[in-house]
Design a protein around this motif. Structure first.
Motif, PDB file in Angstrom:
ATOM      1  N   THR A  49     -69.917 -22.196 -61.188  1.00  0.00           N
ATOM      2  CA  THR A  49     -71.213 -21.605 -61.562  1.00  0.00           C
ATOM      3  C   THR A  49     -72.043 -22.609 -62.372  1.00  0.00           C
ATOM      4  O   THR A  49     -73.261 -22.633 -62.278  1.00  0.00           O
ATOM      5  CB  THR A  49     -71.057 -20.295 -62.377  1.00  0.00           C
ATOM      6  N   THR A  61     -74.349 -15.094 -63.080  1.00  0.00           N
ATOM      7  CA  THR A  61     -73.730 -14.561 -64.289  1.00  0.00           C
ATOM      8  C   THR A  61     -72.390 -13.908 -64.002  1.00  0.00           C
ATOM      9  O   THR A  61     -71.617 -13.651 -64.908  1.00  0.00           O
ATOM     10  CB  THR A  61     -74.631 -13.513 -64.972  1.00  0.00           C
ATOM     11  N   ASP A  62     -72.128 -13.654 -62.747  1.00  0.00           N
ATOM     12  CA  ASP A  62     -70.902 -12.936 -62.420  1.00  0.00           C
ATOM     13  C   ASP A  62     -70.181 -13.578 -61.232  1.00  0.00           C
ATOM     14  O   ASP A  62     -70.550 -13.360 -60.078  1.00  0.00           O
ATOM     15  CB  ASP A  62     -71.257 -11.482 -62.092  1.00  0.00           C
ATOM     16  N   ALA A  64     -67.594 -12.707 -59.916  1.00  0.00           N
ATOM     17  CA  ALA A  64     -67.048 -11.678 -59.032  1.00  0.00           C
ATOM     18  C   ALA A  64     -67.995 -11.396 -57.857  1.00  0.00           C
ATOM     19  O   ALA A  64     -67.568 -11.029 -56.773  1.00  0.00           O
ATOM     20  CB  ALA A  64     -66.802 -10.394 -59.818  1.00  0.00           C
ATOM     21  N   GLN A  65     -69.298 -11.589 -58.096  1.00  0.00           N
ATOM     22  CA  GLN A  65     -70.269 -11.347 -57.015  1.00  0.00           C
ATOM     23  C   GLN A  65     -70.339 -12.528 -56.043  1.00  0.00           C
ATOM     24  O   GLN A  65     -71.032 -12.465 -55.043  1.00  0.00           O
ATOM     25  CB  GLN A  65     -71.661 -11.118 -57.611  1.00  0.00           C
TER      26      GLN A  65
ATOM     27  N   HIS B 123     -71.183 -15.934 -68.942  1.00  0.00           N
ATOM     28  CA  HIS B 123     -70.076 -15.059 -68.555  1.00  0.00           C
ATOM     29  C   HIS B 123     -69.489 -14.274 -69.731  1.00  0.00           C
ATOM     30  O   HIS B 123     -68.503 -13.566 -69.581  1.00  0.00           O
ATOM     31  CB  HIS B 123     -68.983 -15.893 -67.885  1.00  0.00           C
ATOM     32  N   PRO B 162     -65.929  -8.434 -63.167  1.00  0.00           N
ATOM     33  CA  PRO B 162     -66.826  -9.285 -63.950  1.00  0.00           C
ATOM     34  C   PRO B 162     -66.252  -9.484 -65.351  1.00  0.00           C
ATOM     35  O   PRO B 162     -65.936  -8.508 -66.030  1.00  0.00           O
ATOM     36  CB  PRO B 162     -68.131  -8.485 -64.001  1.00  0.00           C
ATOM     37  N   ARG B 164     -67.488 -10.284 -68.074  1.00  0.00           N
ATOM     38  CA  ARG B 164     -68.252  -9.688 -69.176  1.00  0.00           C
ATOM     39  C   ARG B 164     -67.865  -8.238 -69.410  1.00  0.00           C
ATOM     40  O   ARG B 164     -68.077  -7.705 -70.491  1.00  0.00           O
ATOM     41  CB  ARG B 164     -69.757  -9.755 -68.869  1.00  0.00           C
ATOM     42  N   ASP B 165     -67.316  -7.582 -68.377  1.00  0.00           N
ATOM     43  CA  ASP B 165     -66.957  -6.163 -68.502  1.00  0.00           C
ATOM     44  C   ASP B 165     -65.675  -5.930 -69.303  1.00  0.00           C
ATOM     45  O   ASP B 165     -65.353  -4.802 -69.655  1.00  0.00           O
ATOM     46  CB  ASP B 165     -66.799  -5.525 -67.109  1.00  0.00           C
TER      47      ASP B 165
END
Lengths: 90, 223
Positions: A49, A61-62, A64-65, B123, B162, B164-165
């Motif tokens: 990233t 920012t993610d 996972a996406q 992140h 994610p 951040r979660d």
């Protein structure tokens, strides 16, 4: 093989400090994270990233996406090309 | 009780013939997994992770063995029908395996090799990022990272969550309303400055003293 793919290989090897990898060892279609591909780890995903932001101005920012885009060098190059094309149109 | 088993395999690469002999002791699916690794360091770590898990299951999960280990669609290893949970991690010269018969567990060990962490800011939660810079940022980053990673691995979805979660606070992690108990473990004093390790568990179970597995127990001839 596209120039973008070759360029990405260079960034990945340099930024992830893959001292045991030669650019010719990276197949564009091999999985980046699976054990039978480059075998990158989870912190390497964060480094990817950073590469997208630093060299291509793409903010993620993610991770996972990014599962599909991070699958292989080819899918990552396609993601960047698509993003760049969208910017030109805009 | 939660158990933590580990082995230290060193930086020296095993000679090809020795590596091949050890790979041959693994079940066929695990052999393919190790042999498919293209990076030598990754291959060696994967081999020792598999040998350690094989040893731990032999000691603690009989009659279950390595060949019975299945993987979820998110690639989390598990034993169908067994009343135990386990998780493996490797980094640098260590492979570690956490095991529990009473709760769900995850483990993450990281060698603190990265010095540039500035780009990772997006992140993390703003409060986490701020706390990270109150002391040694590199050490704090690895502490926060291994906590989140151990929770992601205990949950089973790994990087599909994610980061951040997963919110960390006072040895607890909250992920979408589920509470995980996270604890930092030091393996050896000598490596305390170079590695960070966290265990995440679904229950506040005590953790037994880490147990080192020698090359002799793994039946590995030192390089």
């Amino acid at each position: 093989m596209s120039t973008l793919t070759e360029e990405l290989k260079g960034h990945i090897i340099q930024e992830l400090n893959l001292v045991d990898i030669h650019p010719a060892d990276i197949s564009p279609d091999a999985p980046l994270f699976d054990y039978d591909g480059l075998g990158l780890d989870s912190i390497d995903a964060l480094e990817l990233t950073v590469i997208l932001s630093k060299y291509y101005g793409i903010k993620v920012t993610d991770p996972a996406q990014m599962k599909q885009a991070f699958y292989s060098l080819a899918t990552l190059a396609a993601f960047i090309a698509e993003h760049q094309a969208a910017e030109v149109v805009a | 009780m939660i158990e933590l088993w580990y082995t230290a395999f060193g930086a020296a690469a095993l000679p090809p013939a020795v590596l091949a002999a050890h790979v041959a002791r693994l079940p066929p699916a695990w052999q393919r997994r190790v042999l498919a690794c293209r990076r030598p360091a990754r291959q060696q770590a994967t081999l020792f992770g598999a040998l350690l898990l094989q040893h731990v299951l032999r000691c603690r999960a009989h009659p279950y063995a390595l060949e019975h280990v299945l993987r979820t669609p998110d690639n989390r290893p598990y034993l169908a029908g067994a009343a135990l949970d386990f998780n493996v991690s490797h980094s640098g010269r260590y492979a570690v395996c956490v095991l529990s018969t009473t709760c769900r567990v995850g483990v993450d060990i990281e060698e603190r090799t990265r010095t540039r962490i500035a780009g990772f800011q997006p992140h993390f939660q703003p409060a986490e990022w701020a706390a990270l810079h109150t002391a040694d940022p590199q050490e704090q980053f690895y502490r926060l990272w291994t906590q989140k990673e151990a929770v992601a691995k205990a949950d089973g979805r790994g990087l599909n969550i994610p980061l951040r979660d997963i919110r960390i606070r006072h040895q607890r992690a909250n992920l979408a309303g589920t509470c995980w108990h996270v604890r930092e473990i030091g393996l050896t004093e000598a490596d305390a400055a170079a590695y960070t390790l966290h265990i995440a568990a679904s229950q506040p179970e005590p953790i037994a003293a880490p147990r080192q597995v020698s090359f002799l127990e793994l039946e590995v001839r030192p390089p």
